[in-house]
Design a protein around this motif. Structure first.
Motif, PDB file in Angstrom:
ATOM      1  N   GLY A   6      86.521  24.326  58.491  1.00 49.71           N
ATOM      2  CA  GLY A   6      87.068  25.752  58.482  1.00 49.71           C
ATOM      3  C   GLY A   6      86.383  26.802  58.014  1.00 49.71           C
ATOM      4  O   GLY A   6      86.853  27.783  57.837  1.00 49.71           O
ATOM      5  N   ARG A   7      85.144  26.526  57.651  1.00 50.34           N
ATOM      6  CA  ARG A   7      84.163  27.739  57.027  1.00 50.34           C
ATOM      7  C   ARG A   7      82.998  27.757  57.820  1.00 50.34           C
ATOM      8  O   ARG A   7      82.407  26.805  58.433  1.00 50.34           O
ATOM      9  N   ILE A   8      82.464  28.941  58.152  1.00 50.06           N
ATOM     10  CA  ILE A   8      81.513  29.401  58.894  1.00 50.06           C
ATOM     11  C   ILE A   8      80.242  30.056  57.997  1.00 50.06           C
ATOM     12  O   ILE A   8      80.468  31.039  57.323  1.00 50.06           O
ATOM     13  N   PRO A   9      79.106  29.300  57.894  1.00 52.42           N
ATOM     14  CA  PRO A   9      78.177  29.872  57.063  1.00 52.42           C
ATOM     15  C   PRO A   9      77.628  31.182  57.658  1.00 52.42           C
ATOM     16  O   PRO A   9      77.529  31.247  58.804  1.00 52.42           O
ATOM     17  N   VAL A  10      76.961  31.944  56.770  1.00 51.44           N
ATOM     18  CA  VAL A  10      76.298  33.282  57.131  1.00 51.44           C
ATOM     19  C   VAL A  10      74.907  33.324  56.678  1.00 51.44           C
ATOM     20  O   VAL A  10      74.611  32.733  55.526  1.00 51.44           O
ATOM     21  N   GLU A  11      74.021  33.699  57.725  1.00 55.32           N
ATOM     22  CA  GLU A  11      72.634  33.637  57.377  1.00 55.32           C
ATOM     23  C   GLU A  11      72.167  35.012  57.297  1.00 55.32           C
ATOM     24  O   GLU A  11      72.376  35.830  58.503  1.00 55.32           O
ATOM     25  N   ARG A  50      74.904  41.538  45.353  1.00 57.65           N
ATOM     26  CA  ARG A  50      75.579  42.815  44.982  1.00 57.65           C
ATOM     27  C   ARG A  50      75.988  43.429  46.241  1.00 57.65           C
ATOM     28  O   ARG A  50      76.867  44.324  46.244  1.00 57.65           O
ATOM     29  N   TYR A  51      75.144  43.366  47.323  1.00 56.66           N
ATOM     30  CA  TYR A  51      75.834  43.915  48.532  1.00 56.66           C
ATOM     31  C   TYR A  51      76.819  43.406  49.276  1.00 56.66           C
ATOM     32  O   TYR A  51      77.309  43.932  50.317  1.00 56.66           O
ATOM     33  N   LEU A  52      77.115  42.057  48.695  1.00 53.64           N
ATOM     34  CA  LEU A  52      78.319  41.671  49.742  1.00 53.64           C
ATOM     35  C   LEU A  52      79.630  42.178  49.387  1.00 53.64           C
ATOM     36  O   LEU A  52      79.872  42.468  47.944  1.00 53.64           O
ATOM     37  N   GLN A  53      80.261  42.410  49.978  1.00 54.59           N
ATOM     38  CA  GLN A  53      81.939  42.705  49.896  1.00 54.59           C
ATOM     39  C   GLN A  53      83.037  41.827  50.449  1.00 54.59           C
ATOM     40  O   GLN A  53      83.960  42.046  50.670  1.00 54.59           O
ATOM     41  N   PHE A  54      82.211  40.523  50.344  1.00 54.74           N
ATOM     42  CA  PHE A  54      83.171  39.326  50.873  1.00 54.74           C
ATOM     43  C   PHE A  54      82.393  38.052  49.976  1.00 54.74           C
ATOM     44  O   PHE A  54      81.181  38.294  49.535  1.00 54.74           O
ATOM     45  N   GLU A  55      83.230  37.092  49.976  1.00 54.49           N
ATOM     46  CA  GLU A  55      82.747  35.869  48.962  1.00 54.49           C
ATOM     47  C   GLU A  55      82.814  34.713  50.013  1.00 54.49           C
ATOM     48  O   GLU A  55      84.065  34.802  50.816  1.00 54.49           O
ATOM     49  N   GLY A  98      95.747  29.177  66.574  1.00 56.10           N
ATOM     50  CA  GLY A  98      94.930  28.405  65.814  1.00 56.10           C
ATOM     51  C   GLY A  98      94.708  28.737  64.359  1.00 56.10           C
ATOM     52  O   GLY A  98      95.025  29.931  63.846  1.00 56.10           O
ATOM     53  N   PRO A  99      94.179  27.903  63.433  1.00 60.75           N
ATOM     54  CA  PRO A  99      93.837  28.360  62.334  1.00 60.75           C
ATOM     55  C   PRO A  99      92.655  29.508  62.014  1.00 60.75           C
ATOM     56  O   PRO A  99      91.844  29.562  62.922  1.00 60.75           O
ATOM     57  N   ARG A 100      92.862  30.235  61.085  1.00 58.60           N
ATOM     58  CA  ARG A 100      91.890  31.128  60.656  1.00 58.60           C
ATOM     59  C   ARG A 100      90.865  30.670  59.938  1.00 58.60           C
ATOM     60  O   ARG A 100      90.613  30.035  58.847  1.00 58.60           O
ATOM     61  N   TYR A 101      89.415  30.861  60.421  1.00 57.10           N
ATOM     62  CA  TYR A 101      88.372  30.340  59.557  1.00 57.10           C
ATOM     63  C   TYR A 101      87.865  31.340  58.478  1.00 57.10           C
ATOM     64  O   TYR A 101      88.366  32.458  58.458  1.00 57.10           O
ATOM     65  N   ARG A 102      87.236  30.887  57.451  1.00 54.76           N
ATOM     66  CA  ARG A 102      86.704  31.437  56.348  1.00 54.76           C
ATOM     67  C   ARG A 102      85.283  31.571  56.255  1.00 54.76           C
ATOM     68  O   ARG A 102      84.594  30.794  57.109  1.00 54.76           O
ATOM     69  N   PHE A 103      84.873  32.297  55.623  1.00 56.33           N
ATOM     70  CA  PHE A 103      83.312  32.382  55.383  1.00 56.33           C
ATOM     71  C   PHE A 103      83.061  31.230  54.319  1.00 56.33           C
ATOM     72  O   PHE A 103      83.448  30.679  53.528  1.00 56.33           O
ATOM     73  N   GLY A 104      81.807  30.682  54.780  1.00 61.42           N
ATOM     74  CA  GLY A 104      81.285  29.356  54.198  1.00 61.42           C
ATOM     75  C   GLY A 104      80.040  30.345  53.272  1.00 61.42           C
ATOM     76  O   GLY A 104      80.166  31.347  52.714  1.00 61.42           O
ATOM     77  N   GLU A 105      79.013  29.183  52.754  1.00 56.21           N
ATOM     78  CA  GLU A 105      78.235  29.824  52.349  1.00 56.21           C
ATOM     79  C   GLU A 105      77.090  30.675  52.789  1.00 56.21           C
ATOM     80  O   GLU A 105      76.930  30.799  53.991  1.00 56.21           O
ATOM     81  N   ILE A 106      76.604  31.852  52.029  1.00 53.27           N
ATOM     82  CA  ILE A 106      75.776  32.857  52.670  1.00 53.27           C
ATOM     83  C   ILE A 106      74.610  32.703  51.981  1.00 53.27           C
ATOM     84  O   ILE A 106      74.105  32.632  50.617  1.00 53.27           O
ATOM     85  N   SER A 107      73.546  32.662  52.563  1.00 56.76           N
ATOM     86  CA  SER A 107      71.914  32.343  52.314  1.00 56.76           C
ATOM     87  C   SER A 107      71.200  33.391  52.817  1.00 56.76           C
ATOM     88  O   SER A 107      71.344  34.151  53.919  1.00 56.76           O
ATOM     89  N   PHE A 108      70.191  33.849  52.133  1.00 57.04           N
ATOM     90  CA  PHE A 108      69.325  34.773  52.379  1.00 57.04           C
ATOM     91  C   PHE A 108      67.818  34.204  52.584  1.00 57.04           C
ATOM     92  O   PHE A 108      67.245  33.474  51.898  1.00 57.04           O
TER      93      PHE A 108
END
Length: 564
Positions: A243-248, A200-205, A178-188
């Protein structure tokens, strides 16, 4: 009733498996019903029934290892007392994989991680069959789909077929990724820090292919920063859209201020006291400030450090340094004023330091006082790995420091100084370990008398050549005062053994000197020591004595600290 009870007395069963190796025997013993807990309390009728079932149990125990046609001889002895169940097993020829098919369809077919997993799969044609290899391969691909973001992956076919009469098997694994998901919005969440600093700690976008390893690395980076007492990084898979997964990222800051207090004694430094304060963050951009005041019999020092995180704050920072102090060095005393700036970078286990220092020193020795100003570029690298921070049984520490100055750029003295240091520890047997230590130093300068005491080399003391007082091994001037040299060479070998609990003993040999001539005499000492392994480090009591030259009296050395 008494006769009936006597006739059905419970008895123990001794199960003996013969003819197979330890691995097969262990699995058979765990599988056969007659060897299970509680059988010893069974009546004779049940024991005979379990014995009749045992050959079938043995066959099923051998099948996961690829043995499908064993020959089994069984015998049961006993009847009124203890029982002996003996099984002679010939496992026979092992089934082999005649066909292996691992097929990926969808984007995962071009994913390097999946292609590597296919190459490394333990299932290969012609190899002996092991059900565990099949299950491990299937589990590996299932885990990869979760790690790499193929959330809709499914097995279109997963079969393991065995043909006992032919002695062959075939394994087929067909995965539709199946399709590969991608990173969605990143919230702190719940942070005291500026979001631009945290990012600046993020190594992905957002938009990058999903990879759970990147989330784990992000959590490690925040944990290692010392800003936070707890860090929770979670992918909100149930909230995936398009296809995007949010990150908290939920952050729980540590207390902003930390205070330290130290009290100790060592034969090198005498009694010592230190008081310090650290601001884990000065502002929302993660700047830090730390200061410490140290008082000892041989030195007093106040120093401060202001740290600024750089573009990759988990591995690089800029330090602004300032210090004032005075200390005894050899038979002299020096007063120092220092300012410095340095860039500290950590990568692949190495820490490098590049900077420049401005140092103004006033040395007093043999009744004379000399003031010098040094402008010193500096390069340092260190690497250390060990299995225990307090009492290591395996590890090492290496460091190199290169600094110098030139009159062309404002230094009163032109020189180049290199200092190498190494430490190695290895466990030999339970409670025993060997410790090896070495130091080398060299200074390139026209006249070593022009060099400030702080840049000269000295040997002797708790962490150098024991049996000699602190910094007593070095060249002397015409007034017989120890003034330090341009070269350093020290080596030490020590054998330790824990004797009772945290108490241990040691024997050691130290060798070396500081000198102006590489052909100068090196001194050697040997001794014994008492060790106590405490929660904060190893407390050492050593008695060492020179064993060459003019010899000398035995000397006591006390120290407390970690190995590496």
């Amino acid at each position: 009733m008494l006769l009936f009870a006597t006739g059905s007395a419970w008895a123990a069963v001794d199960v003996r498996i013969e003819g197979v190796d330890d691995e097969l025997r262990a699995n058979i013993e765990a599988f056969v019903s007659i060897n299970q807990e509680g059988v010893a309390d069974a009546n004779p009728r049940r024991i005979r029934r379990l014995h009749e079932r045992a050959p079938g149990d043995i066959r099923r125990a051998l099948e996961p290892f690829g043995y499908y046609r064993p020959q089994i001889e069984s015998q049961l002895q006993g009847g009124s007392g203890d029982w002996v169940a003996r099984y002679r097993v010939e496992a026979g020829e092992r089934v082999r994989l005649a066909r292996v098919r691992i097929q990926l369809t969808g984007p995962a077919a071009d994913d390097p991680a999946f292609r590597r997993a296919v190459r490394e799969a333990p299932l290969t044609e012609g190899a002996p069959l092991a059900h565990a290899d099949y299950e491990a391969t299937k589990q590996r691909f299932t885990e990869l789909t979760a790690q790499r973001g193929y959330l809709d992956a499914s097995w279109s076919r997963s079969t393991l077929r065995v043909f006992p009469e032919r002695g062959t098997a075939e394994a087929v694994l067909e995965l539709e990724s199946g399709p590969r998901y991608r990173f969605g919005e990143i919230s702190f969440i719940d942070s005291e820090f500026n979001e631009s600093f945290l990012r600046r700690y993020l190594q992905f976008e957002p938009g990058d292919p999903y990879d759970s390893g990147a989330l784990l690395e992000l959590q490690y980076a925040f944990n290692d920063s010392d800003y936070f007492s707890r860090v929770d990084v979670s992918a909100q898979r149930d909230q995936a859209q398009d296809g995007r997964i949010p990150v908290e990222v939920r952050l729980h800051p540590r207390p902003q201020h930390r205070y330290t207090f130290g009290l100790g004694y060592g034969t090198d430094t005498g009694a010592r006291v230190s008081v310090g304060r650290e601001d884990r963050w000065v502002n929302s951009r993660g700047h830090r400030f730390a200061t410490e005041f140290q008082i000892a019999e041989v030195s007093n020092r106040l120093h401060a450090r202001y740290s600024i995180p750089l573009d990759q704050p988990w591995r690089e920072r800029m330090d602004l340094l300032a210090a004032v102090g005075e200390q005894d060095i050899g038979d002299g005393r020096t007063r120092q004023r220092q300012l410095g700036i340095q860039r500290v970078t950590t990568h692949s286990g190495w820490q490098s330091t590049v900077g420049v220092e401005l140092e103004r020193t006033t040395d007093e020795i043999s009744g004379e006082s000399t003031t010098r100003q040094l402008v010193m570029p500096r390069l340092g690298v260190t690497r250390g790995r060990f299995n225990d921070a307090v009492f290591a049984t395996r590890g090492y520490r290496l460091s190199a420091d290169l600094n110098g100055g030139t009159e062309t750029f404002g230094s009163d003295v032109s020189f180049l100084r290199l200092h190498l240091d190494g430490y190695f520890v290895r466990g030999l047997w339970p409670g025993g370990r060997v410790l090896l230590r070495g130091e080398l130093g060299r200074t390139q300068i026209d006249d070593v008398d022009d060099l400030p005491l702080s840049q000269r080399f000295f040997a002797g003391g708790d962490q150098s050549v024991r049996g000699f007082s602190y910094q007593s091994l070095a060249p002397r001037n015409d007034e017989d005062d120890v003034v330090g040299g341009r070269y350093l060479g020290v080596a030490s070998a020590e054998l330790e053994q824990l004797v009772a609990g945290n108490w241990g003993a040691a024997v050691f040999v130290d060798h070396g000197n500081a000198m102006n001539d590489l052909n100068a005499e090196r001194r050697t000492s040997a001794g014994v020591g008492l060790r106590y392994r405490s929660p904060v480090g190893v407390f050492r009591v050593d008695i060492a004595r020179p064993i060459d030259g003019e010899g000398g009296d035995a000397r006591l050395h006390l120290s407390l600290g970690v190995d590496l």
